[in-house]
Motif scaffolding. Structure first.
Motif, PDB file in Angstrom:
ATOM      1  N   GLU A 152      54.856 113.380  -3.336  1.00  0.00           N
ATOM      2  CA  GLU A 152      53.730 114.167  -3.291  1.00  0.00           C
ATOM      3  C   GLU A 152      53.625 114.941  -4.625  1.00  0.00           C
ATOM      4  O   GLU A 152      52.411 115.523  -5.111  1.00  0.00           O
ATOM      5  CB  GLU A 152      53.637 114.736  -2.144  1.00  0.00           C
ATOM      6  CG  GLU A 152      53.496 114.032  -0.891  1.00  0.00           C
ATOM      7  CD  GLU A 152      52.934 114.384   0.382  1.00  0.00           C
ATOM      8  OE1 GLU A 152      53.192 115.833   0.545  1.00  0.00           O
ATOM      9  OE2 GLU A 152      52.719 114.023   1.431  1.00  0.00           O
ATOM     10  N   ILE A 154      53.957 114.722  -7.530  1.00  0.00           N
ATOM     11  CA  ILE A 154      53.539 113.805  -8.734  1.00  0.00           C
ATOM     12  C   ILE A 154      52.338 113.230  -8.047  1.00  0.00           C
ATOM     13  O   ILE A 154      51.589 112.523  -8.944  1.00  0.00           O
ATOM     14  CB  ILE A 154      54.344 112.992  -9.300  1.00  0.00           C
ATOM     15  CG1 ILE A 154      54.957 111.891  -8.701  1.00  0.00           C
ATOM     16  CG2 ILE A 154      55.507 113.877 -10.169  1.00  0.00           C
ATOM     17  CD1 ILE A 154      55.916 110.902  -9.160  1.00  0.00           C
ATOM     18  N   ASN A 155      51.771 113.433  -6.980  1.00  0.00           N
ATOM     19  CA  ASN A 155      50.573 112.673  -6.247  1.00  0.00           C
ATOM     20  C   ASN A 155      50.740 111.120  -6.572  1.00  0.00           C
ATOM     21  O   ASN A 155      49.531 110.515  -6.826  1.00  0.00           O
ATOM     22  CB  ASN A 155      49.320 113.246  -7.225  1.00  0.00           C
ATOM     23  CG  ASN A 155      48.161 113.168  -6.084  1.00  0.00           C
ATOM     24  OD1 ASN A 155      48.245 112.892  -5.020  1.00  0.00           O
ATOM     25  ND2 ASN A 155      47.066 113.265  -6.736  1.00  0.00           N
ATOM     26  N   THR A 424      49.517 109.700 -18.611  1.00  0.00           N
ATOM     27  CA  THR A 424      50.466 110.682 -17.752  1.00  0.00           C
ATOM     28  C   THR A 424      50.639 112.215 -18.036  1.00  0.00           C
ATOM     29  O   THR A 424      50.651 112.994 -17.548  1.00  0.00           O
ATOM     30  CB  THR A 424      51.842 109.953 -17.468  1.00  0.00           C
ATOM     31  OG1 THR A 424      51.739 108.533 -17.041  1.00  0.00           O
ATOM     32  CG2 THR A 424      52.638 110.800 -16.710  1.00  0.00           C
ATOM     33  N   SER A 427      47.667 114.227 -17.655  1.00  0.00           N
ATOM     34  CA  SER A 427      47.369 114.546 -16.382  1.00  0.00           C
ATOM     35  C   SER A 427      48.164 115.724 -15.832  1.00  0.00           C
ATOM     36  O   SER A 427      48.224 116.360 -14.562  1.00  0.00           O
ATOM     37  CB  SER A 427      47.886 113.570 -15.315  1.00  0.00           C
ATOM     38  OG  SER A 427      49.043 113.128 -15.156  1.00  0.00           O
ATOM     39  N   SER A 429      50.671 119.361 -15.372  1.00  0.00           N
ATOM     40  CA  SER A 429      50.270 120.706 -15.055  1.00  0.00           C
ATOM     41  C   SER A 429      50.190 121.537 -16.135  1.00  0.00           C
ATOM     42  O   SER A 429      49.386 122.513 -16.235  1.00  0.00           O
ATOM     43  CB  SER A 429      51.270 121.002 -14.019  1.00  0.00           C
ATOM     44  OG  SER A 429      52.777 121.346 -14.596  1.00  0.00           O
ATOM     45  N   ASP A 444      50.202 114.120 -12.419  1.00  0.00           N
ATOM     46  CA  ASP A 444      49.531 113.878 -11.332  1.00  0.00           C
ATOM     47  C   ASP A 444      49.001 112.308 -11.631  1.00  0.00           C
ATOM     48  O   ASP A 444      48.109 112.065 -12.415  1.00  0.00           O
ATOM     49  CB  ASP A 444      48.236 114.977 -11.348  1.00  0.00           C
ATOM     50  CG  ASP A 444      47.436 114.305 -10.065  1.00  0.00           C
ATOM     51  OD1 ASP A 444      47.329 113.087  -9.669  1.00  0.00           O
ATOM     52  OD2 ASP A 444      46.510 115.388  -9.585  1.00  0.00           O
ATOM     53  N   GLN A 446      47.708 110.001  -9.846  1.00  0.00           N
ATOM     54  CA  GLN A 446      46.484 109.617  -9.364  1.00  0.00           C
ATOM     55  C   GLN A 446      45.371 110.076 -10.544  1.00  0.00           C
ATOM     56  O   GLN A 446      44.195 109.490 -10.956  1.00  0.00           O
ATOM     57  CB  GLN A 446      45.646 110.271  -7.956  1.00  0.00           C
ATOM     58  CG  GLN A 446      44.282 109.999  -7.639  1.00  0.00           C
ATOM     59  CD  GLN A 446      44.245 108.360  -7.287  1.00  0.00           C
ATOM     60  OE1 GLN A 446      44.813 108.108  -6.530  1.00  0.00           O
ATOM     61  NE2 GLN A 446      43.343 107.706  -8.088  1.00  0.00           N
ATOM     62  N   MET A 447      45.366 111.459 -11.115  1.00  0.00           N
ATOM     63  CA  MET A 447      44.748 111.809 -12.293  1.00  0.00           C
ATOM     64  C   MET A 447      45.039 110.868 -13.289  1.00  0.00           C
ATOM     65  O   MET A 447      43.938 110.474 -14.208  1.00  0.00           O
ATOM     66  CB  MET A 447      44.966 113.303 -12.570  1.00  0.00           C
ATOM     67  CG  MET A 447      43.946 113.767 -13.635  1.00  0.00           C
ATOM     68  SD  MET A 447      44.327 115.441 -14.316  1.00  0.00           S
ATOM     69  CE  MET A 447      43.626 116.236 -12.709  1.00  0.00           C
TER      70      MET A 447
END
Length: 536
Positions: A152, A154-155, A424, A427, A429, A444, A446-447
């Motif tokens: 989670e 890294i979504n 990647t 996306s 942080s 992330d 998903q992003m």
């Protein structure tokens, strides 16, 4: 007296060992091998050919095997042991005393010789041997959801929910050993789905990679991606397929391991592998004459780094751990993670804070290292006894990301590896404020997927908006000179830019917009259209 004799014996042994040099012998050609690049099925699998074709990668002379007649002649030379070979470099790794290796230069098929001890090339640094694997280990009482944090964070769970679990993606794991993978219940699902494709031990030259050979490191690394225990443990790419290659000899530290690695990467290429995960790194050796210096960690010096670059050029996404040297004198990312085309993974703890042991980037490296980070402190892994444990080390943040990239690649089969890596990074942080400890930060996934789906050139009829992502200038091409209004909103729905025009071509200055995702809306008498816009 006995102690004196023992000391003399040990010194003599050490002198003998150091008298044995390692070198790469580069060959002049690949003539008379019976292979031709016009007939690639002779030396590449159809999977490999298809992967190259899908990425527009040409099959070239580097794909041809090394001339076995030349290798046989090298083996017959006095005092020479052939340790490994590389088709990409058209080179053979040999071992022997310096004089015997130098004598090989007289052979007509030898181009030049490159000693691992660079001082012998007439053209190193002393350091204690490092622990490049996990830092510590402790058994745990597993609680449900223990692996959720590393997924989670890294979504990636959202990609799994969308059924992107690595299916039809082939991963090669290059590591130190894979004991009991063929019998452990944690890999039963992998075996039942015929996703354990086999492997090879390049150190002992055997097909059996499942016997204990001094380390269970590869088993743990594989578990991070492929392990599955009902209601207890799920790897990051449980439905990918895997080849297992042992290239690391934990009994010693010698540059021949770099050659084993390159051989394995070449084998992976010929088998059509999509991704390599390598939780290995090379900086210093038992023989200090072979050791690298931190300034050489630029992706251009180490044999393994140059090999990893070729693997990337051949269409393989190479994911490698940054290393565990962050809090010792070496400190910086080692080879092959130092190569610019290698996706280098650093480490954080469960809260997302930098793990102090994670190797750091340096201004001497050609690209920012590490690229991104994932959980490396108290990562959940499975050992060779089928027990879930916590281990520390970037050895485990790397497979977390390799599995994640397999899921992203499954979702985006037509997107290039370089684009996948960039989405990647974007996306992550701290994409706008990267540093040498965490690179671009925690991704992330998903992003990253959303970014990839939104950045293709947007068209609406003959309307075009490019580039996307945009930096300082957005170009708008309209099918006619009708009155048109452009509006850009941030993710909270706030209007940040509005412009009306009636020409067929417009340039919009976006330099004042901060990085992030926006909604762009075009309205005209012929209709309206909404796009996702990324400001980089």
């Amino acid at each position: 007296m006995k102690k004196g004799l023992l000391l003399i014996y040990l010194v003599l042994c050490q002198v003998y060992v150091y008298a044995q040099e390692d070198a790469w012998v580069y060959l002049t050609d690949k003539d008379n091998t019976g292979f031709s690049i016009s007939n690639p099925p002779q030396f590449l699998t159809q999977q490999a050919i298809d992967r190259k074709n899908s990425q527009g990668i040409a099959i070239d002379n580097r794909d041809l095997p090394v001339n076995e007649t030349y290798i046989s002649q090298l083996k017959n030379q006095a005092g020479i042991t052939v340790m490994a070979k590389s088709k990409w470099f058209n080179a053979v790794h040999v071992r022997g005393i310096q004089e015997d290796i130098d004598a090989l230069a007289t052979l007509e098929f030898v181009d030049y010789i490159d000693f691992a001890n660079s001082s012998l090339n007439r053209s190193a640094s002393n350091s204690n041997r490092q622990d490049k694997f996990e830092i510590e280990e402790s058994l745990i009482d597993f609680e449900y959801g223990g692996t959720q944090n590393q997924v989670e964070m890294i979504n990636l769970d959202n990609l799994h929910l969308s059924d992107y679990t690595g299916n039809e993606i082939i991963i090669a794991v290059l590591d130190a050993g894979f004991p009991n993978v063929n019998t452990m219940s944690s890999f039963q699902r992998l075996r039942n789905n015929n996703d354990l494709l086999g492997g090879y031990d390049f150190v002992d030259r055997t097909d059996n990679v499942y016997e204990f050979a001094g380390s269970n490191h590869g088993t743990k690394v594989l578990s991070v991606m492929a392990g599955f225990v009902q209601d207890q443990y799920v790897g990051t790419a449980p439905d990918a397929s895997y080849y297992l290659f042992r290239t690391e000899d934990v009994g010693s530290e010698n540059p021949v391991e770099e050659s084993y690695w390159v051989e394995a990467a070449e084998r992976a290429d010929s088998l059509g592998v999509h991704i390599i995960n390598s939780s290995l790194g090379y900086t210093v050796y038992d023989n200090p004459n072979y050791s690298y210096t931190p300034s050489q960690m630029n992706g251009q010096v180490a044999f393994i780094s140059k090999g990893a670059t070729i693997a990337s050029e051949k269409g393989i996404l190479v994911v490698n751990s940054a290393g565990n040297s962050g809090n010792n004198s070496w400190q910086i990312v080692g080879a092959p993670a130092d190569a610019s085309k290698v996706f280098s993974i650093g480490g954080v703890d469960a809260s997302g804070a930098y793990s102090s042991f994670s190797s750091q980037g340096s201004a001497t490296q050609s690209t920012l290292k590490p690229d991104v980070v994932a959980r490396a402190s108290s990562t959940f892994v499975i050992d060779q006894f089928d027990v879930i444990v916590n281990n520390n080390g970037t050895s485990f943040s790397s497979p977390i990301m390799a599995g994640a990239m397999a899921c992203l690649k499954q979702a985006l089969p037509s997107v290039s590896n370089e684009q996948l890596k960039q989405f990647t990074r974007m996306s992550a942080s701290q994409y706008t404020t990267p540093d040498f400890m965490m690179g671009y930060g925690i991704p992330d996934m998903q992003m990253a997927l959303n970014l990839a789906l939104s950045v293709q050139e947007e068209t609406f009829g003959e309307l075009k908006i490019f580039p996307n992502p945009v930096k300082n200038e957005l170009h708008i091409q309209l099918p006619s000179d009708t009155d048109t209004t452009l509006m850009i909103y941030d993710v909270l729905g706030k209007l940040v830019l509005k412009k009306s025009f009636n020409s067929t071509y417009q340039k919009i200055n976006t330099s004042s917009m901060i990085s992030g995702m926006y909604i762009l809306r075009i309205e005209s008498s012929s209709g309206s259209k909404t796009f996702k816009l990324i400001k980089s």
